[in-house]
Design a protein around this motif. Structure first.
Motif, PDB file in Angstrom:
ATOM      1  N   ALA A 128       0.831  -0.995  -0.017  1.00  0.00           N
ATOM      2  CA  ALA A 128       0.165  -0.161   0.081  1.00  0.00           C
ATOM      3  C   ALA A 128       0.970   1.310  -0.041  1.00  0.00           C
ATOM      4  N   TRP A 129       0.625   2.347  -1.044  1.00  0.00           N
ATOM      5  CA  TRP A 129       1.289   3.303  -0.875  1.00  0.00           C
ATOM      6  C   TRP A 129       0.861   4.502  -0.120  1.00  0.00           C
ATOM      7  N   GLN A 140       6.506   6.539   0.813  1.00  0.00           N
ATOM      8  CA  GLN A 140       6.499   5.410   1.504  1.00  0.00           C
ATOM      9  C   GLN A 140       5.430   4.227   0.836  1.00  0.00           C
ATOM     10  N   LEU A 141       6.169   3.040   1.198  1.00  0.00           N
ATOM     11  CA  LEU A 141       5.285   1.797   0.905  1.00  0.00           C
ATOM     12  C   LEU A 141       5.012   0.897   2.219  1.00  0.00           C
ATOM     13  N   VAL A 163       6.529  -0.220   7.082  1.00  0.00           N
ATOM     14  CA  VAL A 163       6.573   0.847   6.328  1.00  0.00           C
ATOM     15  C   VAL A 163       8.006   1.187   5.791  1.00  0.00           C
ATOM     16  N   MET A 164       8.208   1.095   4.284  1.00  0.00           N
ATOM     17  CA  MET A 164       9.553   1.497   3.831  1.00  0.00           C
ATOM     18  C   MET A 164       9.500   2.767   3.418  1.00  0.00           C
ATOM     19  N   LYS A 211      10.248   0.172   9.041  1.00  0.00           N
ATOM     20  CA  LYS A 211      10.084   0.476  10.277  1.00  0.00           C
ATOM     21  C   LYS A 211       8.879  -0.482  10.592  1.00  0.00           C
ATOM     22  N   LYS A 212       9.267  -1.595  11.414  1.00  0.00           N
ATOM     23  CA  LYS A 212       8.049  -2.337  11.963  1.00  0.00           C
ATOM     24  C   LYS A 212       6.934  -1.438  12.590  1.00  0.00           C
TER      25      LYS A 212
END
Length: 162
Positions: free
Chosen positions: A30-31, A37-38, A52-53, A61-62
Protein backbone atom coordinates in the motif's frame (compact mmCIF):
# COMPACT_ATOMS: atom_id res chain seq x y z
CA UNK A 1 17.08 -7.10 -16.65
CA UNK A 2 17.12 -10.00 -14.21
CA UNK A 3 14.00 -9.89 -12.11
CA UNK A 4 14.38 -13.40 -10.66
CA UNK A 5 15.76 -12.38 -7.26
CA UNK A 6 13.15 -11.84 -4.56
CA UNK A 7 12.32 -8.46 -3.16
CA UNK A 8 10.63 -5.33 -4.45
CA UNK A 9 11.46 -3.46 -7.64
CA UNK A 10 10.06 0.05 -8.10
CA UNK A 11 10.35 1.94 -11.38
CA UNK A 12 8.66 4.55 -13.52
CA UNK A 13 5.91 3.35 -15.87
CA UNK A 14 8.38 3.40 -18.78
CA UNK A 15 10.82 1.09 -16.91
CA UNK A 16 13.29 3.85 -16.06
CA UNK A 17 14.64 4.90 -12.63
CA UNK A 18 14.61 1.40 -11.22
CA UNK A 19 15.16 0.90 -7.48
CA UNK A 20 15.61 -2.57 -5.99
CA UNK A 21 14.90 -3.54 -2.41
CA UNK A 22 16.05 -7.18 -2.27
CA UNK A 23 15.52 -7.65 1.48
CA UNK A 24 11.84 -6.73 1.35
CA UNK A 25 9.67 -9.83 1.55
CA UNK A 26 5.98 -9.10 1.82
CA UNK A 27 2.53 -8.84 0.30
CA UNK A 28 -0.50 -6.52 0.28
CA UNK A 29 1.55 -3.44 -0.62
CA UNK A 30 0.00 0.00 0.00
CA UNK A 31 1.45 3.36 -1.08
CA UNK A 32 1.31 6.44 1.11
CA UNK A 33 -0.71 9.24 -0.51
CA UNK A 34 2.46 11.27 -1.12
CA UNK A 35 4.23 8.29 -2.78
CA UNK A 36 7.22 8.51 -0.43
CA UNK A 37 6.51 5.36 1.58
CA UNK A 38 5.34 1.83 0.92
CA UNK A 39 3.61 -0.29 3.54
CA UNK A 40 3.34 -4.06 3.37
CA UNK A 41 2.55 -7.18 5.37
CA UNK A 42 5.34 -9.64 6.12
CA UNK A 43 5.00 -12.98 7.89
CA UNK A 44 7.75 -14.11 10.23
CA UNK A 45 7.83 -16.45 13.20
CA UNK A 46 4.09 -17.20 13.09
CA UNK A 47 3.07 -13.53 13.25
CA UNK A 48 2.13 -11.00 10.63
CA UNK A 49 3.89 -7.65 10.72
CA UNK A 50 3.03 -4.35 9.06
CA UNK A 51 6.16 -2.58 7.86
CA UNK A 52 6.63 0.86 6.34
CA UNK A 53 9.54 1.44 3.96
CA UNK A 54 10.82 4.88 3.02
CA UNK A 55 11.44 4.82 -0.74
CA UNK A 56 14.34 7.32 -0.82
CA UNK A 57 16.63 5.33 1.47
CA UNK A 58 14.99 1.91 1.90
CA UNK A 59 14.69 2.29 5.69
CA UNK A 60 12.22 -0.16 7.22
CA UNK A 61 10.09 0.39 10.31
CA UNK A 62 7.95 -2.32 11.89
CA UNK A 63 4.64 -0.68 12.77
CA UNK A 64 2.86 -3.57 14.48
CA UNK A 65 2.89 -7.36 14.92
CA UNK A 66 -0.38 -9.28 14.79
CA UNK A 67 -0.70 -13.00 15.59
CA UNK A 68 -3.74 -13.59 13.36
CA UNK A 69 -3.69 -13.62 9.56
CA UNK A 70 -4.16 -10.17 7.98
CA UNK A 71 -4.72 -8.91 4.42
CA UNK A 72 -6.12 -6.03 2.34
CA UNK A 73 -3.84 -3.37 3.82
CA UNK A 74 -5.08 0.15 2.95
CA UNK A 75 -3.40 3.40 4.06
CA UNK A 76 -5.52 6.46 4.94
CA UNK A 77 -4.98 9.65 2.91
CA UNK A 78 -3.53 11.53 5.88
CA UNK A 79 -1.06 8.69 6.54
CA UNK A 80 -2.17 8.26 10.16
CA UNK A 81 -4.14 5.01 9.93
CA UNK A 82 -4.17 1.61 8.27
CA UNK A 83 -7.25 -0.48 7.60
CA UNK A 84 -6.90 -4.23 7.15
CA UNK A 85 -8.86 -7.45 7.36
CA UNK A 86 -7.91 -9.71 10.27
CA UNK A 87 -8.87 -13.38 10.29
CA UNK A 88 -9.30 -15.68 13.26
CA UNK A 89 -10.51 -19.29 13.24
CA UNK A 90 -14.20 -18.34 13.04
CA UNK A 91 -14.55 -15.10 11.05
CA UNK A 92 -12.88 -12.02 9.64
CA UNK A 93 -13.19 -8.39 10.60
CA UNK A 94 -12.32 -4.92 9.37
CA UNK A 95 -9.73 -3.40 11.71
CA UNK A 96 -8.13 0.03 11.91
CA UNK A 97 -4.67 0.75 13.33
CA UNK A 98 -3.88 4.25 14.57
CA UNK A 99 -0.17 4.66 13.84
CA UNK A 100 0.47 7.35 16.47
CA UNK A 101 -1.07 5.52 19.43
CA UNK A 102 -0.55 1.97 18.16
CA UNK A 103 -4.15 1.18 19.10
CA UNK A 104 -6.21 -1.22 16.97
CA UNK A 105 -9.99 -1.36 16.78
CA UNK A 106 -12.40 -3.72 15.07
CA UNK A 107 -14.88 -1.67 13.04
CA UNK A 108 -17.15 -4.42 11.67
CA UNK A 109 -17.05 -8.21 11.30
CA UNK A 110 -17.64 -10.43 8.29
CA UNK A 111 -16.67 -8.39 5.25
CA UNK A 112 -15.46 -9.34 1.77
CA UNK A 113 -12.84 -6.82 0.63
CA UNK A 114 -11.75 -3.32 1.63
CA UNK A 115 -12.21 -0.91 -1.25
CA UNK A 116 -10.54 2.14 0.31
CA UNK A 117 -10.67 5.21 2.51
CA UNK A 118 -12.71 8.33 1.87
CA UNK A 119 -10.65 11.53 1.78
CA UNK A 120 -12.10 12.53 5.17
CA UNK A 121 -9.95 9.77 6.75
CA UNK A 122 -12.96 8.80 8.89
CA UNK A 123 -14.91 6.63 6.44
CA UNK A 124 -14.05 3.32 4.80
CA UNK A 125 -15.69 1.54 1.88
CA UNK A 126 -15.91 -2.24 1.72
CA UNK A 127 -17.61 -4.96 -0.28
CA UNK A 128 -19.74 -7.76 1.13
CA UNK A 129 -22.20 -8.59 -1.62
CA UNK A 130 -22.98 -4.88 -1.80
CA UNK A 131 -20.75 -1.85 -1.34
CA UNK A 132 -20.93 -0.27 2.10
CA UNK A 133 -19.49 2.83 3.74
CA UNK A 134 -18.67 2.76 7.42
CA UNK A 135 -17.54 5.38 9.91
CA UNK A 136 -14.41 4.30 11.79
CA UNK A 137 -15.70 6.34 14.74
CA UNK A 138 -19.14 4.80 15.29
CA UNK A 139 -18.90 1.62 13.17
CA UNK A 140 -22.33 2.06 11.61
CA UNK A 141 -22.36 0.52 8.08
CA UNK A 142 -24.48 2.09 5.32
CA UNK A 143 -25.33 0.10 2.20
CA UNK A 144 -24.51 2.16 -0.90
CA UNK A 145 -25.46 -0.11 -3.81
CA UNK A 146 -28.89 -1.55 -4.46
CA UNK A 147 -27.62 -4.47 -6.55
CA UNK A 148 -25.00 -7.12 -5.78
CA UNK A 149 -21.45 -6.32 -6.85
CA UNK A 150 -18.05 -7.93 -7.16
CA UNK A 151 -14.95 -5.79 -6.75
CA UNK A 152 -11.83 -6.72 -8.68
CA UNK A 153 -8.56 -7.11 -6.79
CA UNK A 154 -6.05 -4.25 -6.88
CA UNK A 155 -7.92 -1.72 -8.99
CA UNK A 156 -11.44 -1.30 -7.56
CA UNK A 157 -13.59 -1.47 -10.71
CA UNK A 158 -17.07 -2.73 -10.01
CA UNK A 159 -19.10 -5.24 -12.00
CA UNK A 160 -22.83 -5.22 -11.49
CA UNK A 161 -24.53 -8.61 -11.47
CA UNK A 162 -28.03 -9.33 -12.71
Amino acid sequence: KDLTESGVVIMDCNGENEKRFPKVDGSNFAWSSDGKQLAFISKDGGSNHIFVMTIDNGNLKKVVSISESIEDLVWSYDGKKFAYIKWNSKRNGLWVLDMKSGMTKEIVSDIGKIIGWAKDNKTLFYEYGHIYSISVEDGEPKQITKVSVITKNYCNPVQFLK
